[in-house]
Write an enzyme that holds these catalytic residues in place. Structure first.
Site, short mmCIF file in Angstrom:
data_model
loop_
_atom_site.label_atom_id
_atom_site.label_comp_id
_atom_site.label_asym_id
_atom_site.label_seq_id
_atom_site.Cartn_x
_atom_site.Cartn_y
_atom_site.Cartn_z
N GLY A 58 28.18 4.62 -54.83
CA GLY A 58 29.04 3.54 -55.31
C GLY A 58 29.56 2.77 -54.12
O GLY A 58 29.47 3.24 -52.98
N CYS A 85 25.63 10.39 -52.03
CA CYS A 85 26.38 9.38 -51.29
C CYS A 85 27.86 9.39 -51.71
O CYS A 85 28.55 10.35 -51.45
CB CYS A 85 25.73 8.00 -51.43
SG CYS A 85 26.41 6.83 -50.25
N HIS A 181 20.25 8.95 -49.69
CA HIS A 181 19.80 8.51 -51.02
C HIS A 181 18.39 9.02 -51.31
O HIS A 181 17.41 8.39 -50.92
CB HIS A 181 19.80 6.98 -51.09
CG HIS A 181 21.17 6.40 -51.16
ND1 HIS A 181 21.88 6.28 -52.33
CD2 HIS A 181 21.98 5.92 -50.19
CE1 HIS A 181 23.06 5.76 -52.09
NE2 HIS A 181 23.15 5.53 -50.79
N SER A 235 7.16 -12.37 -80.08
CA SER A 235 7.16 -13.53 -79.19
C SER A 235 5.85 -13.61 -78.41
O SER A 235 5.58 -14.60 -77.75
CB SER A 235 8.32 -13.40 -78.20
OG SER A 235 8.04 -12.33 -77.31
N GLY A 236 5.04 -12.56 -78.49
CA GLY A 236 3.85 -12.50 -77.65
C GLY A 236 4.12 -11.71 -76.38
O GLY A 236 3.20 -11.32 -75.67
N GLY A 237 5.39 -11.45 -76.07
CA GLY A 237 5.76 -10.70 -74.87
C GLY A 237 5.71 -9.20 -75.12
O GLY A 237 5.57 -8.74 -76.25
N VAL A 238 5.84 -8.44 -74.03
CA VAL A 238 5.64 -6.99 -74.12
C VAL A 238 6.74 -6.29 -74.93
O VAL A 238 6.45 -5.42 -75.74
CB VAL A 238 5.45 -6.36 -72.72
CG1 VAL A 238 6.59 -6.70 -71.79
CG2 VAL A 238 5.30 -4.86 -72.79
N ASP A 239 8.00 -6.69 -74.76
CA ASP A 239 9.08 -5.95 -75.41
C ASP A 239 9.00 -6.04 -76.94
O ASP A 239 9.06 -5.02 -77.64
CB ASP A 239 10.45 -6.44 -74.94
CG ASP A 239 10.63 -6.27 -73.44
OD1 ASP A 239 9.84 -5.51 -72.84
OD2 ASP A 239 11.52 -6.91 -72.86
N SER A 240 8.86 -7.26 -77.47
CA SER A 240 8.81 -7.37 -78.92
C SER A 240 7.53 -6.74 -79.46
O SER A 240 7.53 -6.17 -80.56
CB SER A 240 8.95 -8.83 -79.37
OG SER A 240 7.82 -9.59 -79.00
N ALA A 241 6.44 -6.81 -78.69
CA ALA A 241 5.18 -6.23 -79.17
C ALA A 241 5.27 -4.71 -79.26
O ALA A 241 4.86 -4.10 -80.25
CB ALA A 241 4.03 -6.64 -78.24
#
Ligand code: XMP
Length: 522
Positions: A58, A85, A181, A235-241
């Site tokens: 943080g 950290c 890290h 929409s043709g995009g990956v998330d909605s598909a």
């Protein structure tokens, strides 16, 4: 908690972007991870039945007045904890050790030397890579304060020249801490350290598998919607598909997908959606061909924000008309992802943001949202898409703005100008794919400015549009750099666009980073 068969490790977020990266690293090890805010109570945290707890880094100092702390009962719950950290310093100061501003800050690479044996580093190789080495690994640091004294019961298990306690643990109570890290790629053996914590200390099982992700998603959708009808705007995009494919796996014919062809899509997008959803998945698909309507409302508009508003409003109207025809539709699928949920900070944040996600659907539509991807990171969504059988073109499609090609056309959007841009853009997409750069480049596309210039083709003088090629690398679209495309690729793009696209006589390359530029031209 996703289900009784899936082990969970909780990442406590102390306000830096590292929490999401840690959560992704844990999931890479096939252990489900969930991010919670640092003010979580011990009770709230234990309700998630975690096998382990990781405290993130943080931006604060443990000494500042507003330093975030942790409910101390969490250390006493008998669940393994790994502080990273800031999380390490907090653990040290809360359990009776000392953290001090030594004036020896470390930012960047540091040379780590192991001390007392620790299960987290048990499988590190001997330091042969560092010739004549007197240290064990290069690690990534980012701290001003240092742990100078370990709490009672702890041993120091590593140090660097500037951090006397770069790692410490109390094996008896299963409390571990590292100042560096392990989640960043620059730390050698970082992923291995995280995995040793997960598997050898927490005894977590690698149960976050594709099969379990799909099963958990399917079960959640079924129990949410029962036998009601569900709508999904593709929409043709990956998330909605991927969201649609998962919901279809869960409820089959109860799902109706709507694809609104605005006339502003990339070449082949409508056909791809038809082929995949109607023919391959046999989804009930409404394909609305609304290009004329969109060109009608866009006529005469040149201002970018007015374009967006006109397109958004028309999209809503078209979608509502279709939705009204689908009887008893009570649910709407949204492709909200986990980072949206985490960043909005509340459990039901996805509902607040939902109208941003699908090309601007209205806030007041009487739908309950179905968000089957709300626990997933983007890389998991892509893996899930592949697992569900979606084609590579959709799964690896680059981000595309809701208003489509309209925000890549400077000036008025007409059918003719969209045709020019779409043809040039198709060449860019094809050449980038053939060059194997599709997955390395964040976005690559063509832009049509509102100027024309003089050229000569054959025996004649031309006065035509230029096409600007825009290609950027980025992690999250907040910042971006222009992609260094190979010269031979640029040459092919230039030749092909001028020869194959009527109305274009010049090709230019945009070499602006973001900031000061934006990725899109409007
Ligand atoms: P800029 O151009 O602001 O874009 O650097 C950042 C990311 O957002 C996308 N973008 C949009 N997406 N509606 C969207 O759904 C929009 O109006 C819009 N404008 C930009 C852009 O493609 C990039 O990925």
């Amino acid at each position: 908690m996703v289900g009784p068969d899936v082990d969970t490790v909780v990442v406590v977020d102390f306000g830096a972007q590292y929490a999401q990266l840690i959560a992704r690293r844990v999931r890479q090890a096939r252990v489900y991870s969930e991010i919670v805010p640092h003010d979580v109570s011990a009770e709230g945290l234990l309700a998630l039945r975690p096998k382990g707890i990781i405290l993130s880094g943080g931006p604060e100092s443990v000494y500042s007045d507003w330093a975030p702390t942790l409910d101390k009962a969490i250390y006493e719950a008998g669940i393994p904890v790994l502080g990273i950290c800031y999380g390490a310093q907090l653990m040290a100061s809360q359990l009776g050790g000392r953290v001090a501003r030594t004036g020896r800050a470390e930012y960047g690479r540091a040379q780590l030397t192991l001390g007392a044996p620790s299960p987290l580093t048990a499988d590190w190789p001997a330091p042969t890579r560092h010739l004549g080495a007197d240290y064990d690994a290069d690690v990534w640091m980012s701290h001003a304060d240092s742990i100078t004294e370990v709490p009672p019961g702890f041993v120091a298990s590593a140090s660097t020249p500037d951090a006397p306690v770069a790692a410490m643990h109390d094996a008896e109570r299963s409390l571990y801490a590292v100042q560096f890290h392990p989640e960043v790629v620059h730390t050698e053996h970082g992923q291995s350290l995280i995995e040793r914590f997960l598997f050898d200390v927490c005894m977590a099982r690698p149960t976050w598998t594709h099969t379990n992700i799909i099963e958990a998603g399917v079960a959640a959708v079924r129990s949410q919607v029962g036998s009601a009808r569900v709508l999904c705007a593709l929409s043709g995009g990956v998330d909605s598909a991927v969201a649609a494919a998962l919901v279809h796996r869960a409820i089959g014919d109860q799902l109706t997908c709507v694809f609104v062809d605005t006339g502003l899509m990339r070449a082949g997008e409508g056909d791809q959606v038809e082929e995949t959803f109607r023919r391959q998945f046999q989804v009930d698909l409404v394909h609305v061909k609304a290009a004329d309507r969109f060109f009608g409302v866009l006529s005469g508009i040149t201002d970018p924000e007015e374009k967006r508003k006109a397109i958004g409003a028309t999209f809503i109207r078209v979608f509502e008309e279709v939705a009204r025809e689908v009887e008893d539709a009570r649910y709407l699928v949204q492709g909200t992802l986990y980072p949206d949920v985490v960043e909005s900070g509340t459990k039901d944040a996805a509902t607040i943001k939902s109208h941003h996600n699908v090309g601007g659907l209205p806030e007041d539509m009487a739908f309950e949202l179905v968000e089957p991807l709300r626990l997933l990171f983007k890389d998991e969504v892509r893996a899930l898409g592949e697992e569900l059988g979606l084609p590579e073109e959709i799964v690896w499609r680059q981000p595309f703005p809701g208003p489509g090609l309209a925000v890549r056309i400077v000036g008025e959007v007409t059918e003719e100008r969209v045709a020019i841009l779409r043809a040039a853009d198709a060449i860019v997409m094809e050449e980038i794919r053939m060059a194997g750069l599709q997955r390395d480049i964040w976005q690559s596309f063509a832009v049509l400015p509102a100027v024309r210039s003089v050229g000569v083709m054959g025996d004649g003088r031309t006065y035509a549009y230029p096409i600007v090629i825009r290609a950027v690398t980025s992690e999250d679209a907040m910042t971006a750099d222009w992609a260094r495309l190979p010269y031979d690729l640029l040459e092919r793009l230039s030749n092909r666009i001028i020869n194959e696209v009527d109305g274009v006589n010049r090709v230019a390359l945009d070499i602006t980073s973001k900031p000061p530029g934006t990725i899109e031209w409007e």
